[in-house]
Design a protein around this motif. Sequence first.
Motif, PDB file in Angstrom:
ATOM      1  N   PHE A  20       0.818  -1.213   0.000  1.00 49.10           N
ATOM      2  CA  PHE A  20       0.000   0.000   0.000  1.00 49.10           C
ATOM      3  C   PHE A  20       0.851   1.262   0.000  1.00 49.10           C
ATOM      4  CE2 PHE A  20      -3.469  -2.810   0.910  1.00 49.10           C
ATOM      5  CZ  PHE A  20      -4.579  -2.145   0.441  1.00 49.10           C
ATOM      6  N   LEU A  21       1.927   1.268   0.776  1.00 49.25           N
ATOM      7  CA  LEU A  21       2.731   2.491   0.885  1.00 49.25           C
ATOM      8  C   LEU A  21       3.459   2.859  -0.403  1.00 49.25           C
ATOM      9  CD1 LEU A  21       4.170   2.075   4.500  1.00 49.25           C
ATOM     10  CD2 LEU A  21       2.637   3.895   3.698  1.00 49.25           C
ATOM     11  N   PRO A  23       2.896   2.078  -3.784  1.00 49.04           N
ATOM     12  CA  PRO A  23       2.058   2.684  -4.837  1.00 49.04           C
ATOM     13  C   PRO A  23       1.341   3.943  -4.355  1.00 49.04           C
ATOM     14  CG  PRO A  23       1.151   0.561  -4.161  1.00 49.04           C
ATOM     15  CD  PRO A  23       2.457   0.733  -3.453  1.00 49.04           C
ATOM     16  N   GLY A  24       1.026   4.001  -3.068  1.00 49.54           N
ATOM     17  CA  GLY A  24       0.378   5.200  -2.540  1.00 49.54           C
ATOM     18  C   GLY A  24       1.274   6.417  -2.649  1.00 49.54           C
ATOM     19  N   LEU A  52      -6.138   8.932  -4.068  1.00 52.60           N
ATOM     20  CA  LEU A  52      -5.849   7.499  -4.044  1.00 52.60           C
ATOM     21  C   LEU A  52      -4.577   7.249  -3.243  1.00 52.60           C
ATOM     22  CD1 LEU A  52      -6.187   4.539  -5.157  1.00 52.60           C
ATOM     23  CD2 LEU A  52      -4.653   5.276  -6.987  1.00 52.60           C
ATOM     24  N   GLY A  53      -3.542   8.029  -3.526  1.00 57.35           N
ATOM     25  CA  GLY A  53      -2.286   7.887  -2.800  1.00 57.35           C
ATOM     26  C   GLY A  53      -2.459   8.136  -1.313  1.00 57.35           C
ATOM     27  N   PHE A  55      -5.117   7.736   0.595  1.00 57.41           N
ATOM     28  CA  PHE A  55      -5.816   6.652   1.285  1.00 57.41           C
ATOM     29  C   PHE A  55      -4.959   5.386   1.353  1.00 57.41           C
ATOM     30  CE2 PHE A  55      -9.462   9.292  -0.278  1.00 57.41           C
ATOM     31  CZ  PHE A  55      -9.681   9.883   0.958  1.00 57.41           C
ATOM     32  N   GLN A  56      -4.166   5.141   0.321  1.00 55.96           N
ATOM     33  CA  GLN A  56      -3.269   3.988   0.368  1.00 55.96           C
ATOM     34  C   GLN A  56      -2.177   4.204   1.417  1.00 55.96           C
ATOM     35  OE1 GLN A  56      -2.742   3.546  -4.125  1.00 55.96           O
ATOM     36  NE2 GLN A  56      -2.684   1.443  -3.383  1.00 55.96           N
ATOM     37  N   ILE A  57      -1.696   5.408   1.551  1.00 56.94           N
ATOM     38  CA  ILE A  57      -0.705   5.715   2.577  1.00 56.94           C
ATOM     39  C   ILE A  57      -1.308   5.489   3.969  1.00 56.94           C
ATOM     40  CG2 ILE A  57       0.583   7.623   3.646  1.00 56.94           C
ATOM     41  CD1 ILE A  57       1.082   8.630   0.712  1.00 56.94           C
ATOM     42  N   VAL A  59      -3.768   3.334   4.816  1.00 61.73           N
ATOM     43  CA  VAL A  59      -3.898   1.886   5.042  1.00 61.73           C
ATOM     44  C   VAL A  59      -2.522   1.268   5.289  1.00 61.73           C
ATOM     45  CG1 VAL A  59      -4.563  -0.314   3.993  1.00 61.73           C
ATOM     46  CG2 VAL A  59      -6.049   1.675   3.739  1.00 61.73           C
ATOM     47  N   GLY A  60      -1.539   1.653   4.486  1.00 61.63           N
ATOM     48  CA  GLY A  60      -0.191   1.120   4.652  1.00 61.63           C
ATOM     49  C   GLY A  60       0.413   1.489   5.997  1.00 61.63           C
ATOM     50  N   GLY A  83      -3.308   9.049   6.566  1.00 59.23           N
ATOM     51  CA  GLY A  83      -4.135   9.198   5.370  1.00 59.23           C
ATOM     52  C   GLY A  83      -4.799  10.557   5.283  1.00 59.23           C
TER      53      GLY A  83
END
Length: 138
Positions: A20-21, A23-24, A52-53, A55-57, A59-60, A83
């Motif tokens: 997640f981190l 690609p985020g 998108l980045g 929210f992925q950050i 979660v990661g 996030g």
Amino acid sequence: MPVKLSPLVRITLVIGAVAFLLPGMWAFFAPVGFADTIATFEPYNRHYLHDLGAFQIGVGTAALVAVWVYDGAVVGLSGLLAGDSVHAISHIVDRDLGGRSADAPLIALVAVLALVALISRVRTLRRPPTTAGISAKR
């Protein structure tokens, strides 16, 4: 008392955090490159890739914190803080792409609340247990 994580759980959390981190951060910091390589569909939208980045950050970050911290509130608040902080930055740097002027301050407010709550929770966890309410027999 902390719960020991099995190697499977620990490895899965680390792999998930990286999945997640990376690609985020790519989507947030280099959205054109991310769009050219991963999100090849049209239309290109820098703000959506920034979001998108973000929210992925989040979660990661939660997955990574969970490797070392065994408190659900700390894990959740850490993910929320990461996030939402990046999400607020997204709304600041993309303010020319639309949205409402109140978006960034409101999103940042949630990040500040998450920070205050996280600090409060960590302080609570570090406090030694009390014997308040327990009467000692003599």
